[in-house]
Design an enzyme around this catalytic site. Structure first.
Site, PDB file in Angstrom:
ATOM      1  N   GLY A  11       0.842  -1.202   0.000  1.00 42.79           N
ATOM      2  CA  GLY A  11       0.000   0.000   0.000  1.00 42.79           C
ATOM      3  C   GLY A  11       0.874   1.248   0.000  1.00 42.79           C
ATOM      4  O   GLY A  11       1.877   1.292   0.705  1.00 42.79           O
ATOM      5  N   ARG A  72      -0.063  -4.336  -6.335  1.00 44.37           N
ATOM      6  CA  ARG A  72      -0.010  -5.520  -5.454  1.00 44.37           C
ATOM      7  C   ARG A  72       0.190  -6.759  -6.329  1.00 44.37           C
ATOM      8  O   ARG A  72      -0.534  -6.959  -7.300  1.00 44.37           O
ATOM      9  CB  ARG A  72      -1.292  -5.615  -4.636  1.00 44.37           C
ATOM     10  CG  ARG A  72      -1.432  -4.452  -3.624  1.00 44.37           C
ATOM     11  CD  ARG A  72      -2.276  -4.891  -2.459  1.00 44.37           C
ATOM     12  NE  ARG A  72      -2.669  -3.808  -1.567  1.00 44.37           N
ATOM     13  CZ  ARG A  72      -1.984  -3.447  -0.485  1.00 44.37           C
ATOM     14  NH1 ARG A  72      -0.852  -4.032  -0.183  1.00 44.37           N
ATOM     15  NH2 ARG A  72      -2.456  -2.487   0.301  1.00 44.37           N
ATOM     16  N   GLY A 102       5.850  -2.071   3.624  1.00 44.22           N
ATOM     17  CA  GLY A 102       5.481  -2.552   4.959  1.00 44.22           C
ATOM     18  C   GLY A 102       5.933  -3.986   5.196  1.00 44.22           C
ATOM     19  O   GLY A 102       6.809  -4.497   4.486  1.00 44.22           O
ATOM     20  N   ASP A 103       5.316  -4.656   6.161  1.00 44.11           N
ATOM     21  CA  ASP A 103       5.786  -5.992   6.549  1.00 44.11           C
ATOM     22  C   ASP A 103       5.693  -7.015   5.418  1.00 44.11           C
ATOM     23  O   ASP A 103       6.585  -7.841   5.241  1.00 44.11           O
ATOM     24  CB  ASP A 103       5.080  -6.479   7.825  1.00 44.11           C
ATOM     25  CG  ASP A 103       3.565  -6.474   7.711  1.00 44.11           C
ATOM     26  OD1 ASP A 103       3.027  -5.921   6.726  1.00 44.11           O
ATOM     27  OD2 ASP A 103       2.907  -7.018   8.613  1.00 44.11           O
ATOM     28  N   THR A 126       4.389   2.732   5.655  1.00 38.53           N
ATOM     29  CA  THR A 126       2.995   2.270   5.615  1.00 38.53           C
ATOM     30  C   THR A 126       2.211   3.139   6.576  1.00 38.53           C
ATOM     31  O   THR A 126       2.699   3.436   7.676  1.00 38.53           O
ATOM     32  CB  THR A 126       2.850   0.788   6.021  1.00 38.53           C
ATOM     33  OG1 THR A 126       1.475   0.545   6.371  1.00 38.53           O
ATOM     34  CG2 THR A 126       3.711   0.400   7.211  1.00 38.53           C
ATOM     35  N   ASP A 128      -0.125   2.248   8.294  1.00 37.19           N
ATOM     36  CA  ASP A 128      -0.577   1.428   9.427  1.00 37.19           C
ATOM     37  C   ASP A 128       0.371   1.436  10.624  1.00 37.19           C
ATOM     38  O   ASP A 128      -0.039   1.091  11.734  1.00 37.19           O
ATOM     39  CB  ASP A 128      -0.766  -0.033   8.989  1.00 37.19           C
ATOM     40  CG  ASP A 128      -1.952  -0.212   8.068  1.00 37.19           C
ATOM     41  OD1 ASP A 128      -2.714   0.750   7.884  1.00 37.19           O
ATOM     42  OD2 ASP A 128      -2.119  -1.317   7.523  1.00 37.19           O
ATOM     43  N   ASP A 130       2.469  -0.685  11.427  1.00 37.72           N
ATOM     44  CA  ASP A 130       2.490  -2.016  12.062  1.00 37.72           C
ATOM     45  C   ASP A 130       3.755  -2.814  11.721  1.00 37.72           C
ATOM     46  O   ASP A 130       3.682  -4.010  11.462  1.00 37.72           O
ATOM     47  CB  ASP A 130       1.231  -2.805  11.663  1.00 37.72           C
ATOM     48  CG  ASP A 130       1.085  -2.952  10.154  1.00 37.72           C
ATOM     49  OD1 ASP A 130       1.843  -2.299   9.404  1.00 37.72           O
ATOM     50  OD2 ASP A 130       0.215  -3.721   9.716  1.00 37.72           O
ATOM     51  N   ARG A 172      -6.098  -2.748   8.975  1.00 38.40           N
ATOM     52  CA  ARG A 172      -6.911  -3.967   8.864  1.00 38.40           C
ATOM     53  C   ARG A 172      -6.548  -5.015   9.901  1.00 38.40           C
ATOM     54  O   ARG A 172      -7.330  -5.876  10.212  1.00 38.40           O
ATOM     55  CB  ARG A 172      -6.887  -4.527   7.446  1.00 38.40           C
ATOM     56  CG  ARG A 172      -5.646  -5.226   7.022  1.00 38.40           C
ATOM     57  CD  ARG A 172      -5.778  -5.680   5.591  1.00 38.40           C
ATOM     58  NE  ARG A 172      -4.564  -5.297   4.863  1.00 38.40           N
ATOM     59  CZ  ARG A 172      -4.455  -5.260   3.568  1.00 38.40           C
ATOM     60  NH1 ARG A 172      -5.480  -5.522   2.819  1.00 38.40           N
ATOM     61  NH2 ARG A 172      -3.328  -4.933   3.000  1.00 38.40           N
ATOM     62  N   HIS A 250      -9.489   5.360   1.831  1.00 33.14           N
ATOM     63  CA  HIS A 250      -8.215   5.672   1.173  1.00 33.14           C
ATOM     64  C   HIS A 250      -7.826   7.145   1.210  1.00 33.14           C
ATOM     65  O   HIS A 250      -6.696   7.476   0.834  1.00 33.14           O
ATOM     66  CB  HIS A 250      -8.241   5.156  -0.268  1.00 33.14           C
ATOM     67  CG  HIS A 250      -8.160   3.655  -0.346  1.00 33.14           C
ATOM     68  ND1 HIS A 250      -9.247   2.854  -0.096  1.00 33.14           N
ATOM     69  CD2 HIS A 250      -7.111   2.818  -0.577  1.00 33.14           C
ATOM     70  CE1 HIS A 250      -8.884   1.576  -0.213  1.00 33.14           C
ATOM     71  NE2 HIS A 250      -7.600   1.535  -0.500  1.00 33.14           N
TER      72      HIS A 250
HETATM   73  O1  F6P Z   1      -1.617  -1.456   4.589  1.00 25.69           O
HETATM   74  C1  F6P Z   1      -2.118  -0.215   4.327  1.00 25.69           C
HETATM   75  C2  F6P Z   1      -3.603  -0.251   4.084  1.00 25.69           C
HETATM   76  O2  F6P Z   1      -4.027   1.041   3.761  1.00 25.69           O
HETATM   77  C3  F6P Z   1      -4.451  -0.814   5.222  1.00 25.69           C
HETATM   78  O3  F6P Z   1      -4.693   0.100   6.257  1.00 25.69           O
HETATM   79  C4  F6P Z   1      -5.700  -1.193   4.489  1.00 25.69           C
HETATM   80  O4  F6P Z   1      -6.421  -2.162   5.170  1.00 25.69           O
HETATM   81  C5  F6P Z   1      -5.160  -1.714   3.180  1.00 25.69           C
HETATM   82  O5  F6P Z   1      -3.917  -1.099   2.990  1.00 25.69           O
HETATM   83  C6  F6P Z   1      -6.056  -1.466   1.994  1.00 25.69           C
HETATM   84  O6  F6P Z   1      -5.480  -2.056   0.885  1.00 25.69           O
HETATM   85  P1  F6P Z   1      -5.986  -1.819  -0.601  1.00 25.69           P
HETATM   86  O7  F6P Z   1      -5.630  -0.417  -0.985  1.00 25.69           O
HETATM   87  O8  F6P Z   1      -5.250  -2.830  -1.403  1.00 25.69           O
HETATM   88  O9  F6P Z   1      -7.473  -2.012  -0.579  1.00 25.69           O
END
Ligand code: F6P
Length: 319
Positions: A11, A72, A102-103, A126, A128, A130, A172, A250
């Protein structure tokens, strides 16, 4: 070392561009050439890249998103995908790679290192936050500020109409954003995946507040804490109040990075190049207090980062 690569994956996070700029300019300062891998890990498999010089990263320190883009990729999770990525990097003479994400990004990077032997340095970016091994990540501060600004606006209309709002923020799996946003936004209740709360208790808190004279309530909820629509409907039916749900989504991932996110990106980008030049093979850059540090790349995704639960208690006291 003559040629390094840089890739953004997972992300996107505000400040990724500032990190790309820092890597490119630090590397060129040390006489290295920089290749930008396009489209994230998908680009590693497709062989998509461009040369990045000093001018190509001009005017991006203030831009959200990532100029290299980030798709992705499911294929990178397979043995064949990793092998293709390793072969591509070798075919264009990459001797070190900086991967920003991120992770999940770092998990893939560890496998890529094992298969290719190419040194890899991770930069945590990220919203998040996390990622273990760093106090904070690029983009987290920006996302928190975006959400707090939104809550301030929602509070205005909540008070005018004497309503309760459930506001869903991103995260998430973890509650880092919700906790920070809840404290800064003066939320009455915060719901996070790490702490299970009985919804009847939430309703009691809201009703007690009303009896005390509060005219609006804000419930901040991490997306990983459950179904926010159900929570809003439950509170409405149990309390008899008007409840509205806002999913910030987003919006939190976009926009101009805050000074904090940019400075972190500048420092992380510079440190990543230094680590490659000193012969490190598999590290992630981080920050501890005010010190820029690094940990083994595997630590970042194998260890679960701790949440500061004293924040949670503070929200309960200050609400
Ligand atoms: O990991 C970052 C993040 O924004 C999370 O907070 C969220 O759940 C996820 O990515 C959403 O991913 P996507 O943009 O692929 O729907």
């Amino acid at each position: 070392m003559r040629r390094i690569g840089v890739v953004t994956a997972g992300g996107d996070a505000p400040g990724m561009n500032a990190a790309i700029r820092a890597i490119v300019r630090s590397a060129i300062h040390h006489g290295l050439e920089v290749i930008g891998i396009e489209r994230g890990y998908a680009g590693l498999i497709e062989g998509r890249y461009r040369i990045l010089d000093r001018r190509s990263v001009g005017g991006i320190i203030n831009l959200g998103g990532t100029i290299l883009r980030s798709i992705r990729s499911e294929e990178i999770k397979t043995d064949e995908g990793i092998q293709r990525a390793a072969d591509f990097l070798k075919s264009i003479g990459i001797e070190g790679l900086v991967t920003i994400g991120g992770d999940g990004t770092f998990k893939g990077a560890s496998r890529l290192y094992r298969v290719s032997g190419i040194p890899i340095i991770g930069i945590p970016a990220t919203i998040d936050n996390d990622v273990a091994g760093t106090d904070t990540t690029i983009g987290f501060d920006t996302a928190v500020n975006v959400a707090v600004n939104a809550i301030d606006k929602i509070r205005d209309t909540a008070t005018s109409h004497e309503r309760t709002f459930v506001i869903e923020v991103m995260g998430r799996r973890r509650g880092f954003i919700a906790l920070e946003v809840g404290l800064a936004g003066g939320a009455e209740v915060v719901l996070i995946p790490e702490i299970k709360v009985d919804l009847d208790r939430v309703c009691d808190i809201i009703m007690e507040d009303r009896r005390e004279g509060k005219v609006s309530s804000i419930v901040v909820m991490a997306e990983g804490a459950g179904d926010s629509r159900h929570v809003a409907n439950y509170i409405a039916s149990k309390t008899g109040q008007e409840v509205r749900l806002t999913v910030l989504g987003h919006i939190q991932r976009g926009g101009s990075p805050t000074a904090r996110s940019r400075i972190l990106a500048c420092e992380f980008g510079h440190k990543a190049v230094e680590l490659l030049l000193t012969g490190e093979k598999k590290r992630m850059v981080g920050i501890r207090g005010s010190e820029i540090t690094s940990v083994d790349l595997d630590y970042s995704w194998m260890v679960e980062k701790e949440l500061d639960l004293s924040r949670y208690k503070l929200i309960e006291i200050l609400k």
